[in-house]
Design an enzyme around this catalytic site. Structure first.
Site, PDB file in Angstrom:
ATOM      1  N   HIS A 198     -46.829-101.060  14.594  1.00 36.21           N
ATOM      2  CA  HIS A 198     -47.764-100.391  13.688  1.00 36.21           C
ATOM      3  C   HIS A 198     -48.381-101.402  12.721  1.00 36.21           C
ATOM      4  O   HIS A 198     -49.597-101.434  12.550  1.00 36.21           O
ATOM      5  CB  HIS A 198     -47.047 -99.294  12.896  1.00 36.21           C
ATOM      6  CG  HIS A 198     -47.031 -97.962  13.591  1.00 36.21           C
ATOM      7  ND1 HIS A 198     -46.535 -97.793  14.854  1.00 36.21           N
ATOM      8  CD2 HIS A 198     -47.464 -96.729  13.198  1.00 36.21           C
ATOM      9  CE1 HIS A 198     -46.653 -96.509  15.200  1.00 36.21           C
ATOM     10  NE2 HIS A 198     -47.212 -95.852  14.210  1.00 36.21           N
ATOM     11  N   HIS A 283     -39.228 -99.281   9.299  1.00 35.67           N
ATOM     12  CA  HIS A 283     -38.923-100.691   9.580  1.00 35.67           C
ATOM     13  C   HIS A 283     -38.208-101.440   8.467  1.00 35.67           C
ATOM     14  O   HIS A 283     -38.191-101.030   7.322  1.00 35.67           O
ATOM     15  CB  HIS A 283     -40.203-101.465   9.943  1.00 35.67           C
ATOM     16  CG  HIS A 283     -40.614-101.260  11.352  1.00 35.67           C
ATOM     17  ND1 HIS A 283     -39.966-101.852  12.398  1.00 35.67           N
ATOM     18  CD2 HIS A 283     -41.600-100.512  11.895  1.00 35.67           C
ATOM     19  CE1 HIS A 283     -40.536-101.486  13.515  1.00 35.67           C
ATOM     20  NE2 HIS A 283     -41.538-100.661  13.243  1.00 35.67           N
TER      21      HIS A 283
HETATM   22  C1  LIG Z   1     -53.731-113.087  30.958  1.00 33.17           C
HETATM   23  C2  LIG Z   1     -54.824-112.456  30.243  1.00 33.17           C
HETATM   24  C3  LIG Z   1     -54.586-110.990  30.114  1.00 33.17           C
HETATM   25  C4  LIG Z   1     -55.664-110.374  29.351  1.00 33.17           C
HETATM   26  C5  LIG Z   1     -55.357-108.941  29.146  1.00 33.17           C
HETATM   27  C6  LIG Z   1     -56.584-108.237  28.807  1.00 33.17           C
HETATM   28  C7  LIG Z   1     -56.281-106.810  28.620  1.00 33.17           C
HETATM   29  C8  LIG Z   1     -57.494-106.042  28.521  1.00 33.17           C
HETATM   30  C9  LIG Z   1     -57.132-104.616  28.326  1.00 33.17           C
HETATM   31  C10 LIG Z   1     -58.330-103.801  28.214  1.00 33.17           C
HETATM   32  C11 LIG Z   1     -58.044-102.531  27.492  1.00 33.17           C
HETATM   33  C12 LIG Z   1     -59.274-102.075  26.816  1.00 33.17           C
HETATM   34  C13 LIG Z   1     -59.014-100.799  26.076  1.00 33.17           C
HETATM   35  C14 LIG Z   1     -60.150-100.393  25.277  1.00 33.17           C
HETATM   36  C15 LIG Z   1     -60.218 -98.935  25.066  1.00 33.17           C
HETATM   37  C16 LIG Z   1     -58.991 -98.438  24.374  1.00 33.17           C
HETATM   38  O1  LIG Z   1     -58.692 -98.822  23.301  1.00 33.17           O
HETATM   39  S1  LIG Z   1     -58.051 -97.293  25.180  1.00 33.17           S
HETATM   40  C17 LIG Z   1     -56.460 -97.462  24.516  1.00 33.17           C
HETATM   41  C18 LIG Z   1     -56.050 -96.355  23.618  1.00 33.17           C
HETATM   42  N1  LIG Z   1     -54.696 -96.611  23.289  1.00 33.17           N
HETATM   43  C19 LIG Z   1     -54.363 -97.033  22.090  1.00 33.17           C
HETATM   44  O2  LIG Z   1     -55.158 -97.196  21.219  1.00 33.17           O
HETATM   45  C20 LIG Z   1     -52.862 -97.282  21.890  1.00 33.17           C
HETATM   46  C21 LIG Z   1     -52.597 -97.797  20.498  1.00 33.17           C
HETATM   47  N2  LIG Z   1     -51.197 -97.736  20.234  1.00 33.17           N
HETATM   48  C22 LIG Z   1     -50.376 -98.787  20.292  1.00 33.17           C
HETATM   49  O3  LIG Z   1     -50.771 -99.896  20.565  1.00 33.17           O
HETATM   50  C23 LIG Z   1     -48.911 -98.511  19.986  1.00 33.17           C
HETATM   51  O4  LIG Z   1     -48.665 -97.150  20.048  1.00 33.17           O
HETATM   52  C24 LIG Z   1     -48.514 -99.013  18.579  1.00 33.17           C
HETATM   53  C25 LIG Z   1     -49.422 -98.477  17.483  1.00 33.17           C
HETATM   54  C26 LIG Z   1     -48.563-100.537  18.583  1.00 33.17           C
HETATM   55  C27 LIG Z   1     -47.099 -98.555  18.239  1.00 33.17           C
HETATM   56  O5  LIG Z   1     -46.239 -98.889  19.216  1.00 33.17           O
HETATM   57  P1  LIG Z   1     -45.064 -97.840  19.561  1.00 33.17           P
HETATM   58  O6  LIG Z   1     -44.224 -98.563  20.551  1.00 33.17           O
HETATM   59  O7  LIG Z   1     -45.755 -96.636  20.127  1.00 33.17           O
HETATM   60  O8  LIG Z   1     -44.337 -97.529  18.325  1.00 33.17           O
HETATM   61  N1  LIG Z   2     -46.941 -94.769   9.408  1.00 28.09           N
HETATM   62  C1  LIG Z   2     -46.171 -94.190  10.332  1.00 28.09           C
HETATM   63  N2  LIG Z   2     -46.180 -92.848  10.479  1.00 28.09           N
HETATM   64  C2  LIG Z   2     -45.382 -92.263  11.395  1.00 28.09           C
HETATM   65  N3  LIG Z   2     -44.557 -92.914  12.236  1.00 28.09           N
HETATM   66  C3  LIG Z   2     -44.526 -94.262  12.138  1.00 28.09           C
HETATM   67  C4  LIG Z   2     -45.315 -94.959  11.185  1.00 28.09           C
HETATM   68  N4  LIG Z   2     -45.055 -96.284  11.307  1.00 28.09           N
HETATM   69  C5  LIG Z   2     -44.140 -96.397  12.293  1.00 28.09           C
HETATM   70  N5  LIG Z   2     -43.823 -95.183  12.800  1.00 28.09           N
HETATM   71  C6  LIG Z   2     -42.884 -94.881  13.892  1.00 28.09           C
HETATM   72  O1  LIG Z   2     -41.794 -95.791  13.863  1.00 28.09           O
HETATM   73  C7  LIG Z   2     -41.482 -96.239  15.191  1.00 28.09           C
HETATM   74  C8  LIG Z   2     -41.627 -97.743  15.282  1.00 28.09           C
HETATM   75  O2  LIG Z   2     -42.965 -98.102  15.045  1.00 28.09           O
HETATM   76  P1  LIG Z   2     -43.586 -99.516  15.358  1.00 28.09           P
HETATM   77  O3  LIG Z   2     -42.526-100.355  16.019  1.00 28.09           O
HETATM   78  O4  LIG Z   2     -44.766 -99.278  16.194  1.00 28.09           O
HETATM   79  O5  LIG Z   2     -43.973-100.069  14.019  1.00 28.09           O
HETATM   80  C9  LIG Z   2     -42.410 -95.509  16.128  1.00 28.09           C
HETATM   81  O6  LIG Z   2     -41.697 -94.409  16.604  1.00 28.09           O
HETATM   82  P2  LIG Z   2     -41.819 -93.897  18.116  1.00 28.09           P
HETATM   83  O7  LIG Z   2     -41.948 -95.105  18.990  1.00 28.09           O
HETATM   84  O8  LIG Z   2     -40.556 -93.124  18.315  1.00 28.09           O
HETATM   85  O9  LIG Z   2     -43.047 -93.043  18.090  1.00 28.09           O
HETATM   86  C10 LIG Z   2     -43.544 -95.096  15.234  1.00 28.09           C
HETATM   87  O10 LIG Z   2     -44.199 -93.913  15.663  1.00 28.09           O
END
Ligand SMILES: CCCCCCCCCCCCCCCC(=O)SCCNC(=O)CCNC(=O)[C@H](O)C(C)(C)COP(=O)(O)O
Ligand SMILES: Nc1ncnc2c1ncn2[C@@H]1O[C@H](COP(=O)(O)O)[C@@H](OP(=O)(O)O)[C@H]1O
EC number: 3.6.1.-
Length: 321
Positions: A198, A283
């Site tokens: 996040h 975190h």
């Molecule tokens: C070797 C070279 C490799 C190059 C790789 C290139 C890759 C290109 C990928 C192209 C993707 C384009 C996507 C554009 C459109 C979009 O954004 S669609 C995706 C929508 N999804 C998201 O926005 C997901 C965002 N969320 C996260 O990243 C995670 O949930 C988090 C916020 C980081 C939290 O992680 P958790 O594990 O869920 O807690």
């Molecule tokens: N601002 C926020 N509001 C709600 N959930 C959050 C948050 N920041 C982190 N989390 C939650 O905490 C976990 C670890 O987040 P991250 O590693 O991406 O920072 C994730 O849980 P889940 O993976 O169970 O959804 C994420 O959804």
């Protein structure tokens, strides 16, 4: 290249991020509500200083504060699909901003768009490799495993299954090495250093959009004082014939342009707020700071390094220039 009428943001503006994390983390220690939330899950404030089981430590399904819930509406529909919002906001800049829209200087416009898309591709690749996929599990997940973390209950299950396991060995490994797969399989992702995805994504997305929006805004904004106006027009005339036209300069009243800027600053504002919430409720200190470090490193390469390294500037460009 053209010179902007206003200077690009000084690197010092990036201090807003460590300050946000610092204030949020201190608040989480001082606030009785946050302390109670920690206490009910068995985590002490000092425990938050050491790397441990990330957010799962001090978050229950129904904590006192709405923003401490993982299923809060902003987390589910904004952060969890945060890169999609970032992509939409960035696309709106490309579509609405005079620096990319004006047809007066076709060559300059094409170069600006190409370089802006290149910066987006760079930021997206870093986000993708860090959080989604790195030749298998993402870098954050690999880092977690390398630092001693594992998918606890599922690890036991796999060991017990032995030769009867129906999943292929590679599918089992995938489960053990990816946080999402681990949680989906009912396991607990525990033990290592879990860089905050996040914090990483919210810092990268908000800084990316801010630098892009300020860059194009700097060009389109009319100068405020007569002295500024004279200075700006002298700079433009003397430095580059491909500078913006009168149309581009006077376009700040365009409603579409203002709407797009509102979308961008709305995403940035909500992104900052969710970063603050993550800093308070989720975190450990180290996990937040490592997420911040990776994001700021990427921002440095994208927006600060090109100011001093001309060959890199020629490739990646400077927003709006
Ligand atoms: C070797 C070279 C490799 C190059 C790789 C290139 C890759 C290109 C990928 C192209 C993707 C384009 C996507 C554009 C459109 C979009 O954004 S669609 C995706 C929508 N999804 C998201 O926005 C997901 C965002 N969320 C996260 O990243 C995670 O949930 C988090 C916020 C980081 C939290 O992680 P958790 O594990 O869920 O807690
Ligand atoms: N601002 C926020 N509001 C709600 N959930 C959050 C948050 N920041 C982190 N989390 C939650 O905490 C976990 C670890 O987040 P991250 O590693 O991406 O920072 C994730 O849980 P889940 O993976 O169970 O959804 C994420 O959804």
């Amino acid at each position: 290249m053209t010179s902007p009428t206003r200077k690009p943001p000084a690197p010092v503006v990036l201090l807003v991020y460590p300050i946000t994390l610092l204030v949020g983390s201190l608040f989480s220690i001082i606030s009785p509500t946050a302390r109670a939330s920690r206490a009910s899950s068995g985590t002490s404030p000092s425990g938050a200083l050491a790397p441990s089981l990330a957010a799962d430590l001090h978050i229950s399904e129904s904590p006192v504060n709405y923003f401490a819930r993982k299923n809060n509406i902003f987390n589910v529909y904004f952060v969890k699909i945060g890169w999609l919002w970032t992509t939409l906001a960035f696309a709106s800049l490309l579509i609405c901003q005079p620096a990319y829209r004006s047809s007066s200087q076709q060559q300059t416009r094409s170069r600006r768009i190409l370089q802006a898309v290149l910066r987006y591709a760079f930021a997206t690749s870093v986000w993708y490799l860090m959080t989604q996929w790195f030749f298998g599990p993402a870098i954050i997940d690999r880092g977690f495993v390398v630092t001693g973390g594992k998918c606890e209950q599922v690890m036991d299950k796999v060991e017990n299954l032995g030769p009867q396991a129906s999943e292929s060995p590679s599918a089992q490994l995938e489960t053990l090495f990816s946080a999402a797969a681990c949680k989906a399989a009912g396991g607990a992702w525990a033990g290592g250093h879990d860089i905050s995805g996040h914090v990483f994504m919210l810092v990268l997305a908000t800084a990316f959009l801010s630098f892009e929006a300020i860059g194009v805004g700097a060009f389109a904004a009319p100068s405020t004082t007569p002295q500024d106006k004279g200075e700006a027009s002298r700079t433009r005339k003397s430095s580059d014939p491909a500078s913006l036209s009168v149309d581009e300069q006077s376009d700040s009243s365009d409603p579409l342009r203002r709407l797009c800027l509102r979308l961008v600053w709305g995403v940035v504002g909500l992104g900052w707020w969710m970063l603050f919430m993550t800093a308070i409720w989720f975190h450990t200190w180290l996990e937040k700071w490592s997420g911040l470090a990776v994001a700021l490193g990427t921002v440095y390469v994208l927006y600060i390094l090109p100011r001093t390294l001309a060959p890199w500037r020629d490739v990646i460009g400077v927003p709006g220039v």
